[in-house]
Write a protein that holds these residues in place. Structure first.
Motif, PDB file in Angstrom:
ATOM      1  N   ARG A  42      38.982  28.712  45.463  1.00 23.99           N
ATOM      2  CA  ARG A  42      39.670  27.687  44.681  1.00 23.99           C
ATOM      3  C   ARG A  42      40.753  26.997  45.514  1.00 23.99           C
ATOM      4  O   ARG A  42      40.919  25.780  45.450  1.00 23.99           O
ATOM      5  CB  ARG A  42      40.308  28.316  43.440  1.00 23.99           C
ATOM      6  CG  ARG A  42      39.323  28.799  42.388  1.00 23.99           C
ATOM      7  CD  ARG A  42      40.061  29.468  41.240  1.00 23.99           C
ATOM      8  NE  ARG A  42      39.142  30.031  40.266  1.00 23.99           N
ATOM      9  CZ  ARG A  42      38.614  29.336  39.266  1.00 23.99           C
ATOM     10  NH1 ARG A  42      38.947  28.069  39.109  1.00 23.99           N
ATOM     11  NH2 ARG A  42      37.781  29.904  38.419  1.00 23.99           N
TER      12      ARG A  42
ATOM     13  N   LEU B  88      41.248  24.097  38.600  1.00 24.78           N
ATOM     14  CA  LEU B  88      41.462  25.220  39.506  1.00 24.78           C
ATOM     15  C   LEU B  88      42.228  26.371  38.877  1.00 24.78           C
ATOM     16  O   LEU B  88      42.134  27.504  39.345  1.00 24.78           O
ATOM     17  CB  LEU B  88      42.202  24.736  40.763  1.00 24.78           C
ATOM     18  CG  LEU B  88      41.493  23.677  41.609  1.00 24.78           C
ATOM     19  CD1 LEU B  88      42.362  23.267  42.781  1.00 24.78           C
ATOM     20  CD2 LEU B  88      40.146  24.181  42.095  1.00 24.78           C
TER      21      LEU B  88
ATOM     22  N   GLN C 208      46.465  28.750  41.258  1.00 24.65           N
ATOM     23  CA  GLN C 208      46.133  28.006  42.476  1.00 24.65           C
ATOM     24  C   GLN C 208      46.922  26.697  42.555  1.00 24.65           C
ATOM     25  O   GLN C 208      47.358  26.295  43.635  1.00 24.65           O
ATOM     26  CB  GLN C 208      44.626  27.711  42.521  1.00 24.65           C
ATOM     27  CG  GLN C 208      43.768  28.863  43.001  1.00 24.65           C
ATOM     28  CD  GLN C 208      43.778  30.006  42.019  1.00 24.65           C
ATOM     29  OE1 GLN C 208      43.736  29.779  40.796  1.00 24.65           O
ATOM     30  NE2 GLN C 208      43.856  31.223  42.504  1.00 24.65           N
TER      31      GLN C 208
END
Length: 700
Positions: free
Chosen positions: A487, A601, A605
């Motif tokens: 990610r 995401l 992240q």
């Protein structure tokens, strides 16, 4: 001789036929090139029947198609330059440069291999000389951009696969045409062109000379585009004036490859144009050229296909066998290049490895089309070549094109699916699922608003949005979720790509073109580094743009030790503008990251990405502060200049909105815009750097 009225009527009929074919191809999921070929054959084959029933109509409509009174090369002069120019203008130049070695191998080496393999494969079966067989090999070695690129995009092929076949189809015409010219000289008895050493020298001179010509002209056009006041129509018109004169200048006057010159000029404009034109102007230019290329490709294909029955006149079973030998030899030649020569590129570090499915798809997808037919027509009309040789080349080349388009083109979609090249990677599939989930939420919100406007029960909107989400989700296979590292790598690549989109918005004189080009190159390196190395690579490349350039350091030394300030004034302005622009882009990236990437995401992240962007902003702030502390008065003037230019550009944008919404008249807009232009010119001048500055501490 065809009259102007006949030309206009014929053009209208051709455009109507093309429009119908495009609609049918879209609805039936059939390659457009294959349908154009079939339509052309049908038109050419029906001439005799229609001529007996309606001779006047046949004379008016069909005769100009079958006997236009133009040499076969005229098709190349008219249609090849815009086709190649648009294809090179639309490719991803930066990504294509990563595969320059395999592209050149396909575009040049593969042409020689195909020519030799086909020639030597046919020679034992024919009474013709080896030169005639090699000439056929050169003619059918060129892939057709109008056939190849469109079909590969329509079947959902991966980006790298499309990039490889695009590059091949853009450049292999030059090699094939040059080889064919040498072989024609041998067949026609032109001793000065009959030697292989002369042929290789001609090919090298043609290719390299065309590339140099294209790069020079492309840079000149790019320079001119940056001085056209942002008038989109004028910018597009300038590019439209380029392909045909450049092609003829290279081919007819300088005796270099006009094909390579046009392609290289378009690639240069592609690489530089995004920072020299506004986003709106660039999109307008791309849209116009896309329409030109679609029509040019379809027309030349249809005109060439109409004459297929004429080229196949006298076909027998022996000729069918020769077509079969040619097809097999051509396929074996491509497989030999792909499976024997390609691995050496990755062994020597010249290219990333190319998988077996990619190689098989490239081998099967080397489609031939209008260019091969046009070259065959040129052979038929060349009276210096023996008639039996002309007959052999025309029939075999035409049969090869038909097989390529109807068999290869008709089964290419199945081949792509059988090789599983239309499947997304696990990372892309996981992102696709999250994007669909996000889109479903946005659709549901929009439906609720629509239901409220039309006074429809909100429960109906909720049920419909759920049905849509369920139907879409059913077509997407379930995949395992992405790891945190995956990610993060995707987020870094997405941010770098978004940064490349934002940078051109600071052009049009606000930030220098030199700075824009430097930042665009830097974002390209950031994308590559984040894909290969993750966070470490991204941060390393991102920090490089902040380092003082050698030009800046040399100018600073001249200023401090020799009191020579002029070079530093220019270098300092460029550095300060670059830092300010980078800082502004990073601020917008943080907003984009929090707003758009969080649903895709995830918060963890996005938070990590935000900390990376914050560190980049802090580094930019430190560099800006160093410049301000050393050149305070000068940088203050630069800041005022930037604010004035941004204010004027914002005023222009606001006025354009008012004109579009009919809030102000065009006359009022023109009058105010004239005043804005005058103010813009006065603010473009950069402030002068004072000759003496206090001693410096750290180098900014």
């Amino acid at each position: 001789m065809i009259t102007l009225v006949e030309v206009l009527v014929l053009a209208g009929c051709l455009l109507a036929i093309i429009a119908l074919i495009q609609v049918v191809a879209s609805r039936m999921a059939i390659p457009e090139a294959s349908l154009l070929c079939l339509a052309g054959i049908a038109l050419g084959g029906s001439y005799v029947a229609i001529a007996s029933a309606a001779p006047e109509f046949a004379q008016f409509f069909f005769q100009p198609l079958l006997e236009p009174g133009l040499p076969a090369e005229a098709y190349l002069w008219l249609f090849l330059p815009p086709l190649l120019f648009q294809a090179a203008l639309s490719v991803d130049v930066r990504n294509m440069m990563q595969d320059v070695a395999p592209i050149l191998l396909l575009a040049i080496v593969a042409v020689f291999v195909s020519t030799g393999v086909i020639g030597f494969a046919l020679s034992p079966f024919l009474p013709h000389s080896l030169i005639a067989c090699l000439l056929l090999g050169a003619i059918v070695a060129t892939t057709d951009p109008s056939a190849v690129i469109g079909i590969f995009r329509n079947v959902g092929a991966p980006a790298r696969l499309i990039r490889l076949v695009e590059g091949e189809s853009l450049l292999n015409d030059a090699a094939a045409i040059a080889i064919a010219g040498v072989l024609i000289g041998m067949l026609s008895g032109q001793a000065s062109e009959a030697g292989w050493s002369h042929g290789l020298h001609t090919l090298a001179y043609s290719f390299l000379g065309g590339a140099l010509l294209g790069v020079v002209v492309g840079r000149l056009i790019a320079f001119a585009l940056s001085h056209m006041s942002g008038v989109a129509a004028a910018e597009t018109a300038l590019t439209m004036a380029l392909p045909w004169p450049l092609y003829l200048l290279g081919s007819e006057i300088l005796d270099v490859s006009g094909v390579v010159a046009v392609v290289c000029a378009a690639l240069v404009i592609n690489g530089l144009g995004r920072t020299r034109l506004s986003r709106r102007s660039w999109q307008h230019l791309q849209l116009v050229w896309e329409q030109i290329a679609v029509l040019a490709g379809a027309i030349v294909f249809l005109l060439a296909a109409v004459r297929i029955p004429y080229l196949l006149d006298g076909l027998d079973w022996v000729d069918v066998g020769l077509v079969g030998v040619t097809v097999i030899a051509a396929l074996l030649a491509r497989l030999a290049v792909l499976f024997l020569l390609f691995p050496s590129l990755s062994r020597f570090g010249l290219s990333a490895p190319i998988s077996r499915p990619y190689k098989l798809a490239i081998a099967w997808g080397g489609l031939r089309g209008a260019i091969t037919l046009v070259l065959a027509l040129g052979i038929v009309e060349n009276k210096a070549i023996p008639i039996d040789t002309r007959h052999f080349i025309s029939i075999t080349a035409t049969g090869f094109v038909l097989f390529s388009l109807l068999v290869n083109g008709g089964t290419l979609r199945w081949v792509i699916r059988a090789l599983r090249l239309d499947h997304l990677s696990p990372q892309d599939q996981a992102l696709q699922q999250q994007a669909l989930s996000l889109a479903s939420e946005e659709v549901e919100a929009a439906l609720r608003k629509t239901a409220a406007i039309f006074r429809i029960d909100e429960e109906n909107a909720r049920l419909i949005s759920q049905e849509l989400a369920r139907d879409v989700a059913a077509s997407v296979p379930a995949v395992s979720p992405l790891s945190d590292g995956q990610r993060l790598a995707i987020g870094l690549t997405t941010l770098a790509a978004r940064e490349a989109d934002l940078i051109p918005e600071y052009g049009n004189g606000v930030i220098s073109i030199t700075n824009l080009d430097a930042m665009m190159r830097n974002t390209g390196h950031m994308i590559d580094a984040s894909r290969l190395e993750g966070v470490a690579g991204y941060q390393r490349e991102a920090s490089r743009i902040l380092e003082p350039t050698r030009r800046y350091q040399a100018s600073l030394w001249l200023h401090e030790h020799l009191r020579f300030s002029y070079p530093l004034a220019t270098a300092l302005v460029d550095r300060f503008e670059l830092l300010i622009c980078r800082r502004a882009v990073l601020e917008r990236l943080r907003h984009y990251n929090r707003l758009r990437l969080t649903p895709v995401l995830g918060p963890a992240q996005v938070e990590q990405l935000d900390s990376i962007l914050e560190a980049r902003m802090q580094a930019a702030d430190n560099a800006i502060q160093q410049v301000r502390s050393r050149f305070g008065d000068f940088t203050a003037g630069l800041e005022k200049r930037l604010l004035r230019l941004f204010a004027l550009r914002q005023s222009r944008s606001a006025l354009e909105v008012m004109v579009n919404e009919r809030m102000v008249s065009k006359e009022v807009y023109d009058r105010i815009n004239h005043s804005i232009d005058a103010a813009w010119e006065s603010y473009l001048e950069r402030p002068a750097l004072p000759r003496r500055q206090p001693p410096s501490g750290n180098t900014p």
